[in-house]
Design a protein around this motif. Structure first.
Motif, mmCIF file in Angstrom:
data_model
loop_
_atom_site.group_PDB
_atom_site.id
_atom_site.type_symbol
_atom_site.label_atom_id
_atom_site.label_comp_id
_atom_site.label_asym_id
_atom_site.label_seq_id
_atom_site.Cartn_x
_atom_site.Cartn_y
_atom_site.Cartn_z
ATOM 1 N N ILE B 27 0.476 -15.677 -18.193
ATOM 2 C CA ILE B 27 0.610 -14.445 -17.567
ATOM 3 C C ILE B 27 1.097 -13.452 -18.274
ATOM 4 O O ILE B 27 0.677 -11.610 -18.793
ATOM 5 C CB ILE B 27 0.961 -14.838 -16.074
ATOM 6 C CG1 ILE B 27 -0.053 -13.369 -14.812
ATOM 7 C CG2 ILE B 27 2.697 -13.950 -16.242
ATOM 8 C CD1 ILE B 27 -1.518 -12.953 -15.335
ATOM 9 N N LYS B 28 1.560 -13.580 -19.047
ATOM 10 C CA LYS B 28 2.503 -12.829 -20.497
ATOM 11 C C LYS B 28 0.885 -12.361 -21.040
ATOM 12 O O LYS B 28 1.553 -10.532 -21.489
ATOM 13 C CB LYS B 28 3.600 -12.979 -20.812
ATOM 14 C CG LYS B 28 5.120 -12.856 -19.268
ATOM 15 C CD LYS B 28 5.460 -10.820 -19.349
ATOM 16 C CE LYS B 28 6.534 -11.468 -18.598
ATOM 17 N NZ LYS B 28 6.502 -9.801 -17.479
ATOM 18 N N GLN B 29 0.285 -13.238 -21.471
ATOM 19 C CA GLN B 29 -0.752 -13.105 -22.366
ATOM 20 C C GLN B 29 -1.571 -12.457 -21.840
ATOM 21 O O GLN B 29 -2.886 -12.543 -22.776
ATOM 22 C CB GLN B 29 -0.644 -14.199 -23.457
ATOM 23 C CG GLN B 29 0.290 -15.227 -24.250
ATOM 24 C CD GLN B 29 0.113 -16.233 -24.851
ATOM 25 O OE1 GLN B 29 -0.690 -17.241 -23.939
ATOM 26 N NE2 GLN B 29 0.392 -16.854 -25.714
ATOM 27 N N GLY B 30 -1.834 -12.217 -20.035
ATOM 28 C CA GLY B 30 -2.774 -11.298 -20.065
ATOM 29 C C GLY B 30 -3.894 -12.491 -19.516
ATOM 30 O O GLY B 30 -5.147 -11.788 -19.014
ATOM 31 N N LYS B 31 -3.820 -13.826 -19.437
ATOM 32 C CA LYS B 31 -4.678 -14.547 -19.099
ATOM 33 C C LYS B 31 -4.432 -15.258 -17.963
ATOM 34 O O LYS B 31 -4.308 -16.429 -17.691
ATOM 35 C CB LYS B 31 -4.638 -16.166 -20.461
ATOM 36 C CG LYS B 31 -4.458 -15.425 -22.007
ATOM 37 C CD LYS B 31 -4.249 -16.539 -22.641
ATOM 38 C CE LYS B 31 -4.708 -16.093 -24.299
ATOM 39 N NZ LYS B 31 -3.720 -17.185 -25.107
ATOM 40 N N TRP B 32 -5.396 -15.162 -17.374
ATOM 41 C CA TRP B 32 -4.173 -14.283 -15.465
ATOM 42 C C TRP B 32 -5.858 -15.611 -15.262
ATOM 43 O O TRP B 32 -5.144 -16.340 -14.566
ATOM 44 C CB TRP B 32 -4.806 -13.588 -14.576
ATOM 45 C CG TRP B 32 -6.651 -13.130 -15.697
ATOM 46 C CD1 TRP B 32 -6.635 -12.229 -15.950
ATOM 47 C CD2 TRP B 32 -7.514 -13.426 -13.981
ATOM 48 N NE1 TRP B 32 -8.540 -12.094 -16.348
ATOM 49 C CE2 TRP B 32 -8.688 -12.511 -14.938
ATOM 50 C CE3 TRP B 32 -7.821 -14.030 -13.553
ATOM 51 C CZ2 TRP B 32 -9.706 -12.339 -14.427
ATOM 52 C CZ3 TRP B 32 -8.897 -14.387 -12.546
ATOM 53 C CH2 TRP B 32 -10.382 -13.714 -13.556
#
Lengths: 216, 149
Positions: B27-32
């Protein structure tokens, strides 16, 4: 990061670090203890067996072969214990003397490890009255692990022969030894313990562990 | 089977811990999307642990370490109780409604609320699953050794 979140994470990290440090300390403590002096005779193929510190007779005798019937009514042979660490002691189910006193302490020792390579052999010195059904009842009332406990009964002459071979002869059932013999994976009796003595039973628990580690 | 449960439970706990770490990084990498799936598996793994734990409790309701490990020194016993077990138990119970709330907000696509709750829950959950493995190691491996003296 809000202050509440910071407090929480710091507290949790702190707990984790303290816990891990504590566990590491416990591990060190445990291995220091296990290295500590044992009275057990440690077999060294290059050296003759030496007397332990307390001038106990060195035991380096092979366990005898035997064949009896266990609490399930199945034949039980000494060869079934090959490769296992096992204890041998005498008992009879109607014993009012040392057996009940031994039993509680011995069961505590048995629960020290759940290793399936450990077996506890109890040979009845009262084969006339101790039939398999009676032994099964005795075993069921015990806290010991039924899979690793073998309560045996059989021919009285054979019982005498096996008890003598273990150096714990008896004359009448009521007059049997409270000694527990410890046998290693190679079928060698390595040491013995008084079943009614707390310190000796602690030593037994420790030595079972040492033997298990020896094979690893 | 019941004898193997503690080891299985500990494995599930360890798995949850790894999945939670992965989900956090995702989620920190935006891969939700990947985050959502990872967290769902972590939730299942933790839920299976809870079931296994309760089943084991039914079979072995009395697991007081004072009777199981009578030779354990008082220092270690108190350390285990007050530093490891009690914080673990309190947080394990306390986190359940928060996990539910976080899940509910994810389901409702209320991402701001989902983040607001879970920025606390994640740390507690990570802590509980990690100490869960630690407790298994203590009860089934280290304490028997310490007691065997």
């Amino acid at each position: 990061m809000s202050s509440a979140q910071r407090t929480l994470t710091v507290a949790l990290w702190f707990l984790v670090v303290i816990s891990l440090l504590g566990v590491l300390a416990m591990q060190r403590w445990a291995s220091r203890r296990e290295r500590g002096d044992s009275h057990m005779i440690v077999l060294n193929p290059d050296q003759p067996t030496t007397l332990p510190a307390d001038e106990r007779e060195p035991l380096n005798i092979p366990a005898p072969s035997f064949s009896f019937t266990d609490q399930n009514g199945q034949p039980f042979d000494a060869s079934m214990l090959k490769g296992k660490v096992w204890t041998f002691c005498l008992f009879f189910s109607e014993c009012q003397g040392i057996c009940p006193a031994m039993r509680q302490k011995f069961e505590a020792v048995q629960s020290v490890t759940d290793d399936p390579n450990v077996s506890f052999v109890l040979l009845s010195v009262d084969p006339e009255r101790d039939n398999p059904a009676k032994l099964a009842k005795y075993a069921a009332a015990s806290k010991a692990d039924p899979k690793r406990s073998h309560l045996l009964t059989g021919d009285l002459e054979e019982t005498h022969r096996v008890a003598r071979a273990f150096l714990i002869p008896f004359d009448l059932p009521v007059n049997h030894s409270a000694k527990i013999m410890l046998v290693d994976q190679g079928g060698i009796v390595r040491s013995f313990y008084t079943g009614t003595d707390d310190d000796e039973m602690k030593r037994l628990a420790k030595d079972i562990r040492t033997l298990l580690n020896e094979s690893k | 089977m019941i004898e193997k449960l503690p080891a299985i439970n500990a494995t599930l706990n360890g798995l949850s811990f790894l999945l939670l770490c992965t989900g956090f990084v995702l989620i920190k990498q935006g891969k939700w999307r990947a985050h959502g799936m990872t967290m769902a598996v972590a939730l299942v793994s933790s839920a299976l642990f809870l079931v296994g734990y309760l089943v084991h409790k039914v079979y072995y309701p009395d697991i007081r370490i004072t009777t199981r490990f009578p030779n354990l020194s008082t220092t270690w016993r108190y350390f285990y109780w007050f530093v490891i077990l009690i914080p673990h138990l309190i947080l394990a119970v306390a986190m359940l409604p928060f996990i539910g709330k976080g899940l509910y907000h994810a389901y409702k696509r209320e991402w701001a609320k989902h983040r607001a709750v879970n920025r606390y829950t994640i740390w507690i959950w990570l802590y509980v699953s990690l100490t869960g493995v630690l407790i298994y190691y203590l009860l089934y491996h280290l304490f028997p050794r310490l007691n065997g003296q």
